[in-house]
Design a protein around this motif. Structure first.
Motif, PDB file in Angstrom:
ATOM      1  N   ARG A 103       9.324  44.034 115.581  1.00 57.12           N
ATOM      2  CA  ARG A 103      10.473  44.874 115.797  1.00 57.12           C
ATOM      3  C   ARG A 103      10.169  46.203 115.380  1.00 57.12           C
ATOM      4  O   ARG A 103      10.688  47.031 116.240  1.00 57.12           O
ATOM      5  CB  ARG A 103      11.673  44.541 114.764  1.00 57.12           C
ATOM      6  CG  ARG A 103      12.975  45.006 114.961  1.00 57.12           C
ATOM      7  CD  ARG A 103      14.086  44.546 114.183  1.00 57.12           C
ATOM      8  NE  ARG A 103      15.257  45.190 114.268  1.00 57.12           N
ATOM      9  CZ  ARG A 103      15.618  46.085 113.501  1.00 57.12           C
ATOM     10  NH1 ARG A 103      14.993  46.347 112.648  1.00 57.12           N
ATOM     11  NH2 ARG A 103      16.790  46.591 113.996  1.00 57.12           N
ATOM     12  N   VAL A 104       9.485  46.494 114.321  1.00 56.81           N
ATOM     13  CA  VAL A 104       9.117  47.831 114.129  1.00 56.81           C
ATOM     14  C   VAL A 104       8.259  48.609 115.181  1.00 56.81           C
ATOM     15  O   VAL A 104       8.397  49.600 115.747  1.00 56.81           O
ATOM     16  CB  VAL A 104       8.568  48.016 112.665  1.00 56.81           C
ATOM     17  CG1 VAL A 104       7.917  49.182 112.412  1.00 56.81           C
ATOM     18  CG2 VAL A 104       9.410  47.777 111.603  1.00 56.81           C
ATOM     19  N   GLU A 105       7.286  47.853 115.574  1.00 45.89           N
ATOM     20  CA  GLU A 105       6.547  48.255 116.559  1.00 45.89           C
ATOM     21  C   GLU A 105       7.223  48.509 117.917  1.00 45.89           C
ATOM     22  O   GLU A 105       7.028  49.539 118.532  1.00 45.89           O
ATOM     23  CB  GLU A 105       5.408  47.161 116.972  1.00 45.89           C
ATOM     24  CG  GLU A 105       4.111  47.158 115.804  1.00 45.89           C
ATOM     25  CD  GLU A 105       3.256  46.060 116.120  1.00 45.89           C
ATOM     26  OE1 GLU A 105       3.299  45.654 117.307  1.00 45.89           O
ATOM     27  OE2 GLU A 105       2.368  45.804 115.278  1.00 45.89           O
ATOM     28  N   ARG A 106       8.239  47.725 118.501  1.00 47.93           N
ATOM     29  CA  ARG A 106       8.977  48.089 119.204  1.00 47.93           C
ATOM     30  C   ARG A 106       9.765  49.137 119.341  1.00 47.93           C
ATOM     31  O   ARG A 106       9.986  50.213 120.226  1.00 47.93           O
ATOM     32  CB  ARG A 106       9.871  46.888 119.857  1.00 47.93           C
ATOM     33  CG  ARG A 106       9.155  45.596 120.322  1.00 47.93           C
ATOM     34  CD  ARG A 106      10.094  44.247 120.488  1.00 47.93           C
ATOM     35  NE  ARG A 106       9.316  43.195 120.790  1.00 47.93           N
ATOM     36  CZ  ARG A 106      10.013  41.953 121.201  1.00 47.93           C
ATOM     37  NH1 ARG A 106      11.275  41.840 120.716  1.00 47.93           N
ATOM     38  NH2 ARG A 106       9.293  40.841 121.451  1.00 47.93           N
ATOM     39  N   ILE A 107      10.339  49.466 118.046  1.00 42.38           N
ATOM     40  CA  ILE A 107      11.050  50.739 117.746  1.00 42.38           C
ATOM     41  C   ILE A 107      10.247  51.776 117.836  1.00 42.38           C
ATOM     42  O   ILE A 107      10.544  52.999 118.836  1.00 42.38           O
ATOM     43  CB  ILE A 107      11.862  50.315 116.335  1.00 42.38           C
ATOM     44  CG1 ILE A 107      12.727  49.434 116.445  1.00 42.38           C
ATOM     45  CG2 ILE A 107      12.323  51.973 116.072  1.00 42.38           C
ATOM     46  CD1 ILE A 107      13.575  49.451 114.996  1.00 42.38           C
ATOM     47  N   LEU A 108       9.063  51.782 117.277  1.00 41.08           N
ATOM     48  CA  LEU A 108       8.094  53.020 117.385  1.00 41.08           C
ATOM     49  C   LEU A 108       7.853  53.154 118.963  1.00 41.08           C
ATOM     50  O   LEU A 108       7.835  54.233 119.271  1.00 41.08           O
ATOM     51  CB  LEU A 108       7.027  52.650 116.671  1.00 41.08           C
ATOM     52  CG  LEU A 108       6.991  52.657 115.027  1.00 41.08           C
ATOM     53  CD1 LEU A 108       5.726  52.299 114.440  1.00 41.08           C
ATOM     54  CD2 LEU A 108       7.687  53.980 114.618  1.00 41.08           C
ATOM     55  N   GLU A 109       7.637  52.400 119.821  1.00 43.15           N
ATOM     56  CA  GLU A 109       7.026  52.272 121.170  1.00 43.15           C
ATOM     57  C   GLU A 109       8.423  52.787 121.819  1.00 43.15           C
ATOM     58  O   GLU A 109       8.099  53.974 122.672  1.00 43.15           O
ATOM     59  CB  GLU A 109       7.116  50.988 121.830  1.00 43.15           C
ATOM     60  CG  GLU A 109       5.479  50.672 121.438  1.00 43.15           C
ATOM     61  CD  GLU A 109       5.249  49.054 121.805  1.00 43.15           C
ATOM     62  OE1 GLU A 109       6.275  48.712 122.836  1.00 43.15           O
ATOM     63  OE2 GLU A 109       4.316  48.195 121.694  1.00 43.15           O
ATOM     64  N   ALA A 110       9.690  52.543 121.503  1.00 39.81           N
ATOM     65  CA  ALA A 110      10.775  53.146 122.259  1.00 39.81           C
ATOM     66  C   ALA A 110      10.955  54.664 121.831  1.00 39.81           C
ATOM     67  O   ALA A 110      11.235  55.517 122.643  1.00 39.81           O
ATOM     68  CB  ALA A 110      12.012  52.377 121.779  1.00 39.81           C
TER      69      ALA A 110
END
Length: 418
Positions: free
Chosen positions: A186-193
């Protein structure tokens, strides 16, 4: 008065439990068509089903030989409950957990605890561990907590030799590991966004800076020269006292045209300097302003006529603006490249389109247009027509003239690619 804080959601744990037991699942996204997983999926399905069938047969034999007094029917039922979660674990983790939990709980209750036999075969334990890890990585933290609580029940119920807690602790560790994987994902997806948003903001800032630079150059060069033209045209009657009346009127018309051009230039500069998608702007010209445009060209000495055809309902505003700009540019091109030639403007409405034609004959005398570099008039007219899903042609006509024709749809439709 301070705002009243929103009440806390006290029923969230109960909602998580309800979803875990009988609620909506967490389906995974299908692989994109053409990718390697999508191409391998039809080939991997038959071997996977065959492997699950083999594991089921092994479980049946294990239940019958090592975990008596299970008969053939009971062993088959328990073995299906042990291996069936493998069919759903990657696509429906909650369904897989429900089947695995029901199988493990049934094995615990079915076996006589006084026999001292272990109720779960190795294959069933491995499937349970896999299901718990995937479920924790794919679901929410509240559901993972309920899975950990419910996993303790079969362990404590059987507890051969007091080993229930020793069995539950590794399962809780698997759940904790899966939850950490979920949080990291989830943190990686937030960072990508956030990176995408940052890149988009950076690109928008670059575009705005370039538009501001263009607006500054246009203001410093074009607006300055147009201001000088307007000032010289306005002061000419006072500087040249012997001018006749028609000449004074001509200078007045030139000054008015220069002022109108400056107004349009300021409006354009305002659009370039803003980053809004719907910039505030003055009303744009429409087909109702065509007579004024034709009259201005006629006052300048151009032999021009206008044919508007039948009085149909007014077309949509984008179509009306595009038609006006096409006529404006075509008339200006005719005056520039064939001065003195007769120009005929035709604007007619069809059932679902607007037809615009501007045709001029040859110049009465040989004429060479002044060198101005490559222009963008024809390109701009073509882009206006195609942006509305229409067509545009600009071809020489018989006798040395030139014809510009555009068809602009008055109904919504897909645009035509240039």
């Amino acid at each position: 008065m301070p705002a009243t804080p929103a009440p806390r959601r006290r029923l969230t744990p109960l909602r998580d439990l309800a979803r875990l037991l009988a609620g909506a699942d967490f389906p995974t996204a299908a692989p994109a068509p053409g990718t390697l997983p999508a191409r391998l999926q039809p080939w991997l399905a038959p071997p996977g089903v065959l492997a699950i069938a083999v594991l089921t047969v092994v479980c049946v034999a294990d239940f019958q030989t090592s975990r008596a007094p299970f008969g053939a029917a009971e062993a088959t039922l328990l073995s299906l409950g042990a291996t069936a979660p493998l069919l759903f674990v990657l696509w429906r983790p909650l369904i897989a957990w429900r089947i695995a939990y029901a199988g493990a709980f049934t094995s615990t209750l079915w076996l006589d605890r006084t026999s001292g036999a272990w109720p779960w075969p190795v294959i069933q334990m491995a499937v349970v561990v896999l299901v718990l890890g995937v479920a924790a990585a794919r679901t929410s933290a509240g559901i993972t907590a309920w899975i950990a609580v419910l996993a303790a029940l079969p362990c404590l119920l059987h507890a051969p030799g007091g080993t229930g807690i020793q069995v539950w602790l590794p399962l809780a560790g698997v759940l904790l590991l899966g939850d950490q994987v979920r949080r990291r994902t989830r943190v990686e997806r937030i960072l990508e966004a956030q990176e995408e948003i940052t890149d988009l903001a950076r690109a928008q800032r670059a575009v705005l800076e370039e538009r501001t630079r263009i607006a500054r150059e246009m203001h410093d060069v074009v607006a300055h020269h147009m201001s000088m033209i307007a000032v010289r045209a306005e002061t000419a009657p006072y500087r040249l006292a012997a001018l006749p009346g028609p000449a004074r009127d001509e200078f007045t018309a030139i000054a008015d045209a220069a002022r109108d051009t400056l107004t349009d230039m300021r409006r354009l500069l305002g659009v370039l300097r803003t980053n809004r998608d719907d910039p505030q702007r003055a009303p744009q010209p429409t087909l109702a302003d065509l007579p004024t445009l034709i009259a201005t060209a006629a006052d300048a000495g151009m032999p021009i006529t206008l044919d508007t055809g039948a009085a149909d309902p007014a077309p949509p505003e984008p179509v009306s603006l595009a038609a006006y700009r096409i006529v404006q540019e075509a008339v200006a091109n005719a005056g520039r490249h064939a001065p003195g030639a007769a120009v005929r403007v035709s604007v007619r409405s069809a059932e679902d389109s607007l037809h615009v034609t501007v045709a001029n004959g040859p110049a009465p005398a040989p004429h060479t247009a002044p060198a101005r570099g490559p222009g963008h008039g024809l390109l701009g007219m073509r882009e206006r027509a195609q942006a509305l899903g229409g067509t545009f042609t600009a071809t020489p006509s018989d006798g040395g003239g030139f014809t510009v024709a555009a068809r602009l749809p008055t109904r919504s439709g897909p645009p035509v690619r240039p």
